[in-house]
Design an enzyme around this catalytic site. Structure first.
Site, mmCIF file in Angstrom:
data_model
loop_
_atom_site.group_PDB
_atom_site.id
_atom_site.type_symbol
_atom_site.label_atom_id
_atom_site.label_comp_id
_atom_site.label_asym_id
_atom_site.label_seq_id
_atom_site.Cartn_x
_atom_site.Cartn_y
_atom_site.Cartn_z
ATOM 1 C CG HIS A 101 -8.263 -17.968 -19.248
ATOM 2 N ND1 HIS A 101 -8.131 -18.746 -20.376
ATOM 3 C CD2 HIS A 101 -8.939 -16.803 -19.568
ATOM 4 C CE1 HIS A 101 -7.819 -18.230 -20.942
ATOM 5 N NE2 HIS A 101 -8.618 -17.119 -20.885
ATOM 6 C CD GLN A 146 -15.241 -9.260 -25.979
ATOM 7 O OE1 GLN A 146 -15.602 -9.615 -25.031
ATOM 8 N NE2 GLN A 146 -13.966 -9.623 -25.699
ATOM 9 N N GLY A 181 -6.316 -9.881 -16.413
ATOM 10 C CA GLY A 181 -5.015 -9.999 -17.089
ATOM 11 C C GLY A 181 -4.745 -8.692 -17.871
ATOM 12 C CD GLN A 221 -10.573 -6.991 -21.307
ATOM 13 O OE1 GLN A 221 -11.464 -7.281 -22.588
ATOM 14 N NE2 GLN A 221 -9.979 -8.227 -20.932
ATOM 15 C CB VAL A 234 0.852 -16.554 -17.866
ATOM 16 C CG1 VAL A 234 1.574 -17.694 -17.709
ATOM 17 C CG2 VAL A 234 0.162 -16.016 -16.729
ATOM 18 C CB SER A 266 -8.263 -18.848 -26.138
ATOM 19 O OG SER A 266 -7.697 -18.270 -24.453
ATOM 20 N NE ARG A 267 -8.743 -13.771 -31.171
ATOM 21 C CZ ARG A 267 -9.107 -12.711 -30.497
ATOM 22 N NH1 ARG A 267 -8.261 -12.731 -29.336
ATOM 23 N NH2 ARG A 267 -10.515 -11.940 -30.594
HETATM 24 O O1 PAF Z 1 -10.666 -10.362 -21.797
HETATM 25 C C1 PAF Z 1 -11.472 -11.191 -22.091
HETATM 26 O O2 PAF Z 1 -11.376 -12.609 -22.312
HETATM 27 C C2 PAF Z 1 -12.879 -10.786 -22.911
HETATM 28 O O3 PAF Z 1 -12.239 -9.657 -22.622
HETATM 29 C C3 PAF Z 1 -14.334 -10.536 -21.366
HETATM 30 C C4 PAF Z 1 -13.300 -9.601 -20.365
HETATM 31 C C5 PAF Z 1 -13.912 -12.346 -20.705
HETATM 32 C C6 PAF Z 1 -15.160 -10.276 -21.776
HETATM 33 O O4 PAF Z 1 -15.455 -10.833 -22.917
#
Ligand code: PAF
Length: 286
Positions: A36, A60, A146, A152, A175, A185-186
Site C-alpha cells: 500500500h 465485496q 496494485g 481488479q 510488492v 493484509s491477509r
Molecule cells: O484492493 C482493495 O483493497 C479493495 O478491493 C478496494 C479497491 C480498496 C475496494 O474496497
C-alpha cells in the site's frame, strides 16, 4: 496529514483544494503494508495532493467469507500513511457509506465472474460499487491500484473507460516479502508455518517465468511447471490460469509480444491468497 471524519468533512476538504490541483487517490481496506505504501509513494510522485481511504467494504465479501477476520489497524494505518507522505486519510464508516435503504448496484462484464469472481460472485460488483462511490467523493485525477489484484485492475480500468470517468488509473507493481510471498493484509492471519508454505505460490509463478524465459510458450506446460511447485497438501488451489493480460481469456500459448498473465488463487489455513506474474509483454521477461 489530515484525518477526515465523516463524508461531510471529506466533501468540504475536497471542495477546499486548489481548483485544477491533481489529486492522487489510493483506496484501501486498511491494515496497510509496504505494498500500500508503494501506492502512496507513487501517488506522491504523480499528484499535488494525495488522499487515502480505509474501508473494509462489506459488499465485496460473500456470506461465509473473512469480513470479520479481515485485519484492522486504524492507528497504524494513520501513522504509516502520514509517514509515506499522504495529505489526507478517510476512515469510512459503514453507516455513512451504505445508509439504510441503500439499494444501487453496479453490473459488470462477464470477466468479473471468472477467476476470483467464480468462487466470489459478489466480490467484483462490490468492489466496483465502492470504488465508484469513492471516486465520486474524492474526485481524483489519478487513482492507484496494485497489480496483486490483477483482475481488479482490469475491471476498474474497464469501468473507468466505459463510464467516461476522467481519472487516470495507475497500476503499480506487486510488492513481495523477502521470501517471495506477495504482500497482503491477509498474510497477518497466517501462522509462521503458513507464511513459509505460502511461498510455494510465488515459487510456482517464478518457475513458469523461468521456463518462459527459456523459450517455453505452451500454456499447459507453463501451468504444469508452476503446479508442481505449488502442490502441497496444506494448499487448496482455487485456480492457476494463464490468461491474456487485457481480456483475461485463457491462453493456449503465450505470444511474447502481447504477453500473458499467470494468475493463482489458493486457500491456506483458511486464508485466501492470490498472486500473479507477467510472462512476456511489457516488463514480463524474455
Ligand atoms: O484492493 C482493495 O483493497 C479493495 O478491493 C478496494 C479497491 C480498496 C475496494 O474496497
Amino acid at each position: 496529514m489530515r484525518i477526515l471524519d465523516g463524508i461531510e468533512e471529506l466533501r468540504a476538504w475536497r471542495r477546499g483544494l486548489e481548483p485544477g490541483a491533481t489529486v492522487g487517490f489510493v483506496p484501501t481496506m486498511g491494515a496497510l503494508h509496504d505494498g500500500h505504501l508503494s501506492l502512496v509513494a507513487r501517488a506522491r510522485e504523480a499528484a499535488e495532493v494525495v488522499a487515502v481511504s480505509v474501508f473494509v467494504n462489506p459488499t465485496q465479501f460473500g456470506a461465509n467469507e473473512d469480513l470479520d477476520r479481515y485485519p484492522r489497524d486504524r492507528e497504524g494505518d494513520a501513522e504509516r500513511t502520514g509517514s509515506a507522505g499522504a495529505d489526507a486519510i478517510w476512515f469510512a464508516r459503514e453507516e455513512e457509506v451504505y445508509p439504510p435503504g441503500f439499494a444501487t448496484t453496479v453490473d459488470l462484464p462477464p470477466i468479473a465472474r471468472r477467476l476470483c469472481g467464480l468462487d466470489r460472485p459478489v466480490h467484483f460488483p462490490g468492489v466496483a460499487l465502492i470504488v465508484l462511490k469513492l471516486f465520486h467523493l474524492f474526485r481524483p485525477t489519478h487513482a492507484f491500484f496494485g497489480e496483486k489484484d490483477y483482475q481488479q485492475c482490469v475491471l476498474v480500468e474497464r469501468m473507468v473507460r466505459d463510464l467516461d470517468l476522467e481519472i487516470e488509473i495507475v497500476r503499480c507493481p506487486l510488492v513481495r516479502e523477502e521470501s517471495g510471498l506477495a504482500r497482503s493484509s491477509r498474510n497477518s492471519n497466517l501462522t509462521p508455518e503458513g507464511r513459509e508454505v505460502g511461498v510455494a505460490l510465488s515459487r510456482g509463478l517464478f518457475r513458469a517465468r523461468e521456463a518462459f524465459d527459456r523459450g517455453e510458450r505452451d500454456a499447459a506446460r507453463l501451468i504444469a511447471g508452476a503446479a508442481v511447485e505449488i502442490e502441497d497438501p496444506r494448499i487448496s488451489l482455487e485456480y492457476l490460469e494463464l490468461v491474456d493480460p487485457v481480456t483475461l481469456a485463457p491462453l493456449d500459448a503465450v505470444d511474447p509480444e502481447r504477453g500473458g498473465r499467470l494468475l493463482v488463487a489458493a486457500r491456506l489455513e483458511s486464508v485466501r491468497l492470490i498472486d500473479n506474474i507477467a510472462l512476456g509483454g511489457e516488463g514480463g521477461g524474455a
